[in-house]
Design a protein around this motif. Structure first.
Motif, PDB file in Angstrom:
ATOM      1  N   GLY A  91      -1.515  13.044   3.473  1.00 35.18           N
ATOM      2  CA  GLY A  91      -2.280  14.263   3.655  1.00 35.18           C
ATOM      3  C   GLY A  91      -3.738  14.190   3.250  1.00 35.18           C
ATOM      4  N   GLN A  92      -4.195  13.005   2.840  1.00 38.37           N
ATOM      5  CA  GLN A  92      -5.589  12.858   2.408  1.00 38.37           C
ATOM      6  C   GLN A  92      -6.301  11.806   3.255  1.00 38.37           C
ATOM      7  N   PRO A  93      -7.582  12.019   3.565  1.00 40.66           N
ATOM      8  CA  PRO A  93      -8.332  11.057   4.376  1.00 40.66           C
ATOM      9  C   PRO A  93      -8.366   9.671   3.724  1.00 40.66           C
ATOM     10  N   ILE A  94      -8.266   8.631   4.566  1.00 41.30           N
ATOM     11  CA  ILE A  94      -8.372   7.261   4.067  1.00 41.30           C
ATOM     12  C   ILE A  94      -9.842   6.872   3.954  1.00 41.30           C
ATOM     13  N   VAL A  95     -10.073   5.675   3.424  1.00 40.10           N
ATOM     14  CA  VAL A  95     -11.436   5.178   3.249  1.00 40.10           C
ATOM     15  C   VAL A  95     -11.530   3.806   3.909  1.00 40.10           C
TER      16      VAL A  95
ATOM     17  N   VAL B 228      -5.828  -4.186   9.837  1.00 39.38           N
ATOM     18  CA  VAL B 228      -5.723  -2.737  10.042  1.00 39.38           C
ATOM     19  C   VAL B 228      -7.116  -2.135  10.015  1.00 39.38           C
ATOM     20  N   LYS B 229      -7.436  -1.381  11.081  1.00 40.97           N
ATOM     21  CA  LYS B 229      -8.747  -0.733  11.171  1.00 40.97           C
ATOM     22  C   LYS B 229      -8.581   0.738  11.510  1.00 40.97           C
TER      23      LYS B 229
ATOM     24  N   VAL C 230      -9.807  -0.867   6.966  1.00 42.90           N
ATOM     25  CA  VAL C 230      -9.433   0.093   5.934  1.00 42.90           C
ATOM     26  C   VAL C 230      -9.482  -0.599   4.582  1.00 42.90           C
ATOM     27  N   LEU C 231      -9.618   0.178   3.519  1.00 43.01           N
ATOM     28  CA  LEU C 231      -9.642  -0.390   2.175  1.00 43.01           C
ATOM     29  C   LEU C 231      -8.233  -0.468   1.617  1.00 43.01           C
TER      30      LEU C 231
ATOM     31  N   VAL D  42       1.915   3.776   2.154  1.00 43.52           N
ATOM     32  CA  VAL D  42       1.477   3.041   3.335  1.00 43.52           C
ATOM     33  C   VAL D  42       0.751   1.766   2.925  1.00 43.52           C
ATOM     34  N   LYS D  43       1.209   0.626   3.472  1.00 44.58           N
ATOM     35  CA  LYS D  43       0.589  -0.677   3.215  1.00 44.58           C
ATOM     36  C   LYS D  43      -0.099  -1.199   4.464  1.00 44.58           C
ATOM     37  N   GLY D  44      -1.064  -2.081   4.240  1.00 40.09           N
ATOM     38  CA  GLY D  44      -1.739  -2.754   5.334  1.00 40.09           C
ATOM     39  C   GLY D  44      -2.074  -4.167   4.938  1.00 40.09           C
ATOM     40  N   THR D  45      -2.504  -4.969   5.910  1.00 37.60           N
ATOM     41  CA  THR D  45      -2.941  -6.341   5.616  1.00 37.60           C
ATOM     42  C   THR D  45      -4.302  -6.595   6.203  1.00 37.60           C
TER      43      THR D  45
END
Length: 106
Positions: free
Chosen positions: A34-38, A71-72, A78-79, A103-106
């Motif tokens: 529910g919060q914007p990503i950076v 991930v973009k 994304v950070l 949520v995870k990313g690489t």
């Protein structure tokens, strides 16, 4: 390496605690929990840095030097919790203290 994504609710400090770093312009179109990503291009403002004086000015801003490789959001990486940054004018890094754990990313 995979890591959790940063959002505006993440707690990030400069190396001179209790300096708190906050994003100046989060990516409002993409949200996690529910919060914007950076994203990597977002500059951070640092407040409350413990350094004082002329020879050692306090951290004022920070820029991220690395982000996710796969991930973009809106074309920018994304950070992640292990992303690297540099504070200005001290050159010290930011420290990610608390991050969302969904949520995870690489």
């Amino acid at each position: 390496m995979p890591g959790y994504l940063l959002n505006v609710g993440s707690t990030i400090n400069c190396a001179h605690t209790p300096g708190l770093a906050q994003p100046t312009a989060p990516t409002a179109r993409v949200k996690v929990m529910g919060q914007p990503i950076v994203v990597q291009t977002t500059q951070y403002a640092v407040t409350g840095c413990a350094l004082t004086g002329t020879p050692n000015p306090p951290c004022a801003t920070a820029q991220w030097t690395s982000g996710a490789t796969r991930v973009k959001a809106l074309g920018a990486p994304v950070l992640l919790q292990d992303s690297q940054s540099t504070c200005v004018p001290t050159g010290t890094p930011l420290t990610v203290m608390v991050v969302q754990a969904r949520v995870k990313g690489t």
